[in-house]
Structures are given as C-alpha cells and as structure tokens.
Design an enzyme around this catalytic site. Structure first.
Site, short mmCIF file in Angstrom:
data_model
loop_
_atom_site.label_atom_id
_atom_site.label_comp_id
_atom_site.label_asym_id
_atom_site.label_seq_id
_atom_site.Cartn_x
_atom_site.Cartn_y
_atom_site.Cartn_z
N HIS A 70 23.05 36.24 37.93
CA HIS A 70 22.37 36.65 38.98
C HIS A 70 22.37 35.54 40.30
O HIS A 70 21.80 34.41 39.89
CB HIS A 70 20.88 36.69 38.54
CG HIS A 70 20.66 37.88 37.24
ND1 HIS A 70 20.37 39.30 37.64
CD2 HIS A 70 20.85 37.62 36.16
CE1 HIS A 70 20.42 39.69 36.45
NE2 HIS A 70 20.60 38.92 35.62
N LEU A 71 22.91 35.91 41.08
CA LEU A 71 23.16 35.03 42.32
C LEU A 71 21.79 35.18 43.40
O LEU A 71 21.74 34.61 44.31
CB LEU A 71 24.20 35.20 43.20
CG LEU A 71 25.63 34.75 42.20
CD1 LEU A 71 26.83 35.01 43.04
CD2 LEU A 71 25.56 33.36 41.82
N HIS A 114 21.86 47.33 29.94
CA HIS A 114 20.67 46.25 29.60
C HIS A 114 20.07 47.15 28.63
O HIS A 114 19.23 48.24 28.79
CB HIS A 114 19.97 46.08 30.86
CG HIS A 114 18.78 45.49 30.58
ND1 HIS A 114 18.45 44.09 30.92
CD2 HIS A 114 17.74 45.97 29.76
CE1 HIS A 114 17.33 43.74 30.50
NE2 HIS A 114 16.59 44.86 29.99
N ASP A 122 24.13 35.03 31.51
CA ASP A 122 22.95 35.66 32.16
C ASP A 122 22.18 34.74 32.75
O ASP A 122 20.94 34.72 32.97
CB ASP A 122 22.01 36.30 31.05
CG ASP A 122 21.10 37.25 31.72
OD1 ASP A 122 20.97 37.45 32.90
OD2 ASP A 122 20.18 37.83 30.84
O1 DOR Z 1 15.74 37.00 31.37
C1 DOR Z 1 16.35 38.00 32.33
N1 DOR Z 1 16.30 37.47 33.68
N2 DOR Z 1 16.58 38.98 31.89
C2 DOR Z 1 17.04 40.06 32.68
O2 DOR Z 1 17.20 41.06 32.29
C3 DOR Z 1 16.74 39.97 34.12
C4 DOR Z 1 17.07 38.33 34.36
C5 DOR Z 1 16.52 38.25 35.92
O3 DOR Z 1 17.00 39.09 36.66
O4 DOR Z 1 15.68 37.22 36.11
ZN ZN Z 2 20.94 39.68 33.64
#
Ligand code: DOR
Ligand code: ZN
Length: 416
Positions: free
Chosen positions: A50-51, A167, A293
C-alpha cells in the site's frame, strides 16, 4: 558498473552491468564495487503493498514507499488501489505510473480495483486499465461481498488474461472483531475474528475459479484452514495461488497483549497452530508467495485504543530479515526456496519478466549479508509508517545493496 567478489550460487564471482542489463558474469578485470561477503540474489518483487498515493500521503507516498522497498531488497512493487480516490479508472492507473516514473526508487505496478470505488457493486473497466499498465485487480482492504459480482469479475479477468487478487473476509462472520478469536482476545476483552470468516471466502473463490476454469489469487492467508483448502484445491488442479506475509509465520496473536496496536492487522495475527500450518504450507508449496501487505499508518492512526486503531503493519523494510530468520535460519526452507517465494513466483503470477541473475537479463539484483545480525529499529524506516510490532527484534540476514534496472538505488543505509 562492476560488482566484484560477490557470492552467486555458492561461488565467488564478478558481475558486469552495462546499461540496465547483466552483461557478463565471471572473473572480470578492473576496479569495481567490492561485494566480498555479500550474496547475490534476484531482487524481490512484492505483489502486495500500500503506497497510499493519491490521497493518503500522511501515511506514505510513492517516493517514501519505494525508498522503503529498495531498502527491503525489492526492485518491483505492486500497489493496491485502496487510495483516495480508489484506483478504479485508467486515468488513476496512468497517474500512479507517471508519478512513479518521476519519484520512485523502484518499479511500481499499479493494481486496479475490481469494482468502482471498491464498493462491490459495478465492475471497473479492467481492459482499459490493463492497457494503461494495471498489472492485476483487487478490492483489497475489503472483500467483494457479492458472489455474483466476483463471478462476473473472474469471467472478465479470464477474458483479458489478468489476475484477480481476493481479500478473503466474510463480513457477517468477521462482524466488528478486532483481533483473532481465541484466548488472547478473551483475556483482553476484545471482539474476535474467527478463522471461518477468512476460510468461507477462500472456499467461495476456489469454487468460483474451479467452475469457471480460471485463475484466482488469494491475498494474505493467515489460517490453517485456508492452507488446507488451497492445498486440496491445487491437488485437484484448481488454478488457485496464494500469498502469506512475514507476520503470519513469524509471530502470533500473543503479540497483541498489552493492547499493542502495532499488532493489529487484517486478517489478524493468529494462533500458534495457524502459524505452524502457514509454515507447513510454505514448505510443501501450497503457498506460492511471501508478500508484505506493507500497510503504513500515521502515529495518530495507531496511538489510540485497540478498537479504534487502523489495521496494518509497515512491512517492506523487515520482510527479508524476518523471512530469512524464521524460515531459512531455522532450517525450514532453503535460501533458493525463499527466493522463489519473494522473487520468482510473484513475477510469474503478475507476468513480469524473470530476473534470474543471468547474462542478458535486466540487472535487478539484491545483495544480502546472510551472516549479519541486527536489531530492527522502526525509527530508521524510510517508510513514513513506523508501525511495526517487530521493533527491537534481533534478526539475521540483511539487505545491503539493491540494484534496479542497472542502477544502484540502495547502498548500506543510503538511498542513491
Ligand atoms: O491490515 C490491513 N491493512 N489489511 C488490509 O486489508 C488493508 C490494509 C490497509 O490498507 O491498511
Ligand atoms: Zn493489503
């Protein structure tokens, strides 16, 4: 660029890089960068980060996130679309690509949303987004709740030969849980998330992929039951692949003790039995990929009650060390298998060219010191997200240099 005295496949050798390619491997005369004691690996590819750009740049941006990536030994990252707004159009894909070309330290491959706004209702224009560079599709962060929408998405994805990343979370079962259902949650008085909430969805995706004879990829699996479902599906030929993350095999829900919000992540850290099953799945090939992740959050997002805290772990800068320590050092798998999990297989799944360290291939190379031990220090992270539950953990195996497309982008603590 000439890399001298590195270890490649247990032999000491030199590598000459010309332009963005590996020109020669062997004994090469001339002055170069001394890599004595460093092991040369194909740089890693993280198919799940996630950027946070656009819209959530207090948590992370493309520049800081890819700096964290090269520090972690990655030459390629695939970024999830749960940004603000969601990456659900070709314009958004183009934006991420263009911005990355300007500021990123490594290659960035946007993942497009499956449904508009990731709301689970209407499919996005996957073909147009693919044409602009979307490498796969996912509504990550939330499940595609409606099974028929998922079925239609799988058909569409099959048509354009792209990968759907699911997901897996059945919302009515997850309810408003905040950590793994079990003894620790009970002791802490927190609402639990059952394994079933993940597994029901894993089963659904397997059934859909099997009936459509198409592929599906399951994100961040965390439970024993998920491993078993995928193992059985693979055995009968279903085109299902999956990933897990270092936190699911390095630790358990016990880490949430003391209401440690850095240990809050979705899916949650699970039990010791689950952790062992994940390791078994890594060992026997059921699990294809280790992804991070990488989910950076601000101090404010985590400095609050456990119930209120955001889900996620900042993972890019610790993934190799945690994996090497928990899996290779402990004798569970070989270094070659770890490279398969972190570099070879993710590239295959998202159809990026292989970057095995061979003459003629793109020079995407990571040099690691396998004997180095160090203490993880979250304050040194290049990521804006300092949210790791692994702070102060003693680990072994350190990324020392990362070369992206022939250029040295990370060198022993410094971004180049
Ligand atoms: O822990 C998580 N963070 N799980 C997710 O599915 C989304 C992610 C996030 O975007 O922070
Ligand atoms: Zn994720």
């Amino acid at each position: 660029m000439l890399l001298k005295n590195l270890t490649l496949n247990d032999k000491i050798t030199d590598i000459l890089i010309e332009g963005d390619k590996i020109a020669k491997i062997g004994k090469i005369d001339g002055e170069g960068i001394d890599c004595k004691g460093l092991t040369c690996l194909p740089a890693f590819c993280d198919m799940h980060v996630h950027l946070r750009e656009p819209g959530q740049t207090a948590k992370e941006d493309i520049e800081s996130g890819t700096r964290a990536a090269v520090r972690g030994g990655y030459s390629d990252v695939c970024c999830m679309p749960n940004t603000t707004p969601v990456i659900d159009s070709e314009y958004m894909v183009e934006y991420v690509k263009l911005k990355s070309e300007k500021v990123a330290s490594c290659s960035v491959h946007p993942i497009g949303a499956i449904t508009v706004g990731s709301k689970g209702e209407f499919l996005t224009e996957m073909r147009k987004m693919t044409d602009k560079g979307a490498i796969a599709f996912s509504d990550d962060g939330r499940p595609v709740e409606n099974a028929n929408v998922m079925k239609l998405a799988l058909e569409y994805a099959k048509d354009i030969d792209t990968l759907l990343i699911s997901h897996c979370e059945e919302k009515s079962l997850a309810k408003d849980g905040v950590m793994n259902e079990g003894l620790v949650a009970t002791e802490l008085g927190l609402k639990g998330i059952s394994s079933a909430s993940e597994e029901v969805m894993v089963a659904r995706e397997i059934i859909l992929a099997e009936s459509l004879n198409t592929r599906v990829h399951i994100a961040h699996i965390s439970t024993k039951g998920s491993v078993q479902l995928i193992r059985e599906a693979k055995a009968r030929g279903v085109k299902v692949s999956c990933e897990t993350c270092p936190h699911y095999f390095s630790t358990t829900d016990e880490l949430a003790d003391g209401y440690n919000t850095f240990a809050k992540v979705n899916p949650p850290l699970r039990s010791e039995e689950d952790r062992k099953a994940i390791i078994e799945g890594i060992k026997d090939g059921t699990i294809d990929v280790i992804a991070t992740d990488h989910a950076p959050h601000t101090k404010k997002d985590k400095e609050c009650t456990f119930d209120e805290a955001a889900n996620g772990i900042s993972g890019l800068e610790t993934a190799f060390s945690l994996s090497y320590t928990s899996l290779v050092k402990s004798g569970v798998i070989t270094l070659d298998r770890l490279v398969e999990l972190m570099s070879v297989r993710p590239r295959e799944l998202v159809k990026l060219p292989s970057n095995e360290v061979e003459e003629g291939n793109k020079a995407n190379i990571t040099l690691v010191d396998l004997n180095a031990t160090y203490k993880i220090d979250r304050n040194t992270f290049f990521s804006k997200g300092k949210n790791t539950p692994f702070d102060k953990w003693e680990v072994q195996g350190k990324v020392v240099k990362t070369i992206v497309n022939g250029k040295l982008k990370y060198d022993d603590g410094e971004i180049k």
